[in-house]
Enzyme design. Structure first.
Site, PDB file in Angstrom:
ATOM      1  N   LEU A 167      25.158  16.441  25.930  1.00  0.00           N
ATOM      2  CA  LEU A 167      24.850  17.455  26.675  1.00  0.00           C
ATOM      3  C   LEU A 167      24.531  19.239  26.896  1.00  0.00           C
ATOM      4  CD1 LEU A 167      28.232  17.115  29.608  1.00  0.00           C
ATOM      5  CD2 LEU A 167      25.364  15.894  29.770  1.00  0.00           C
TER       6      LEU A 167
ATOM      7  N   LYS B 100      29.455  17.577  10.895  1.00  0.00           N
ATOM      8  CA  LYS B 100      30.575  19.281  10.724  1.00  0.00           C
ATOM      9  C   LYS B 100      30.799  19.325   9.714  1.00  0.00           C
ATOM     10  CE  LYS B 100      31.049  19.558  15.272  1.00  0.00           C
ATOM     11  NZ  LYS B 100      31.827  20.105  16.525  1.00  0.00           N
TER      12      LYS B 100
ATOM     13  N   ASP C 184      32.481  26.572  17.366  1.00  0.00           N
ATOM     14  CA  ASP C 184      33.500  26.210  18.302  1.00  0.00           C
ATOM     15  C   ASP C 184      34.380  27.404  18.280  1.00  0.00           C
ATOM     16  OD1 ASP C 184      31.814  23.756  18.340  1.00  0.00           O
ATOM     17  OD2 ASP C 184      32.396  22.988  16.590  1.00  0.00           O
TER      18      ASP C 184
END
Ligand code: ATR
Length: 299
Positions: A39, A89, A125
């Site tokens: 998204l 990541k 994050d």
């Protein structure tokens, strides 16, 4: 002068209006595999359009073997920055020129900023988790974290910063949790490793202020192991990093009348911080929040 300004205004990029990419458009994107369901393009392109920025956010599907070439290619192509998602990541840190202290501490990069041809790896994050939990009183508290992957590492760093004193780290593979205990336990922040049975035991749950699901259980509707939320204090909060759906984990908390937070606030705030790092501008949070909610308010 007025006409020129009006003319410039009429050429501003608009969300969903093609073509808005021009020779001057600055490019950011997301590197992952898969990226089709992300998204982030929606959220960031809505933000660029709302601020009239000549920027675009695009998906970059990158297989593991292509990661080094893809990352070096960002600088070569003049891409301004990128988000990094599953499964890259942790690996991507090896291919950037410099890591922020936070990216080093977490052991993962979710945001790359390209500055003068150099690649800087950061981690937003942790900020996203902190913001998602900003209304939960956690100073001196005990929390349960389920999972011991990359997401759990960011959550542990965030919880330490929020003043959590003790974490019960629950994972299927105990050895993985022990690695995190060794890395993250410190003087004022105790990490203890437990198996899933701790999630139904009063002696563990009776003081727990927060239970976090960092595993992928629930992403595709899978059931979550039993959690006896009714044994936690009334003010206990359940936080699932999965966004946009009522997972089994959150349903269990709701059934026990405990407050729930899903992953959309974390997604929003990690994105907002990446936006700030790339553009130097404060992110339009409400525009991004509405874009995530599927409401078109970009203009
Ligand atoms: P991420 O970087 O998104 O955290 P990850 O590193 O693959 O992803 O970690 C996934 C987490 O979900 C792990 O804690 C994993 O447990 P194991 O360490 O035992 O593999 C957990 N997980 C995934 N599927 C699971 C399942 N079916 N049951 C229990 N835990 C599961």
């Amino acid at each position: 002068m007025t006409a020129a300004r009006a003319g410039a205004k009429s050429r501003r990029p608009e969300a969903g209006v093609w073509p808005f990419v021009r020779g001057s458009t600055r490019v950011v994107g997301i590197i992952g595999d898969p990226v089709e369901h992300s998204l982030s393009p929606l959220m960031h392109n809505a933000a660029f359009a709302a601020l009239g920025l000549d920027w675009v956010y695009v998906p970059f599907p990158v297989r593991a073997g292509a990661l080094p070439a893809a990352v070096r290619g960002l600088a070569a192509l003049g891409v301004v920055g990128a988000n990094v998602t599953v499964p890259h990541k942790e690996a991507v840190g090896r291919y950037v020129d410099e890591l922020s202290p936070l990216a080093k501490r977490v052991g993962a990069v979710n945001t790359i900023v390209c500055r003068s041809g150099r690649l800087y790896g950061d981690n937003t994050d942790v900020y996203g988790v902190r913001q998602a939990l900003r209304r939960v009183k956690l100073r001196g508290a005990t929390a349960v974290v389920v999972g011991a992957g990359g997401a759990a590492r960011a959550v542990l760093v965030a919880l330490e910063a929020l003043g959590v004193r003790r974490v019960l780290l629950v994972n299927r593979t105990l050895e993985r949790a022990r690695v995190l205990r060794r890395k993250f336990s410190s003087g004022g922040f105790h990490v203890e490793v437990r198996d899933f049975s701790a999630l139904v035991e009063a002696r563990y749950l009776k003081e727990v202020r927060l239970v976090v699901n960092t595993t992928s259980l629930g992403l595709h509707g899978e059931p979550f192991p039993a959690v006896a939320f009714e044994l936690t204090p009334r003010e206990c909060v359940a936080f699932d990093l999965i966004y946009g759906r009522w997972t089994d984990f959150l349903r269990r908390a709701r059934a026990a009348d405990r407050k729930t937070i899903d992953g959309s606030e974390m997604l929003l705030h990690q994105g907002a911080e990446a936006f700030r790092l790339w553009t130097g501008r404060r992110a339009p949070l409400e525009v991004m929040r509405s874009a995530l909610a599927g409401v078109e308010t970009a203009r």
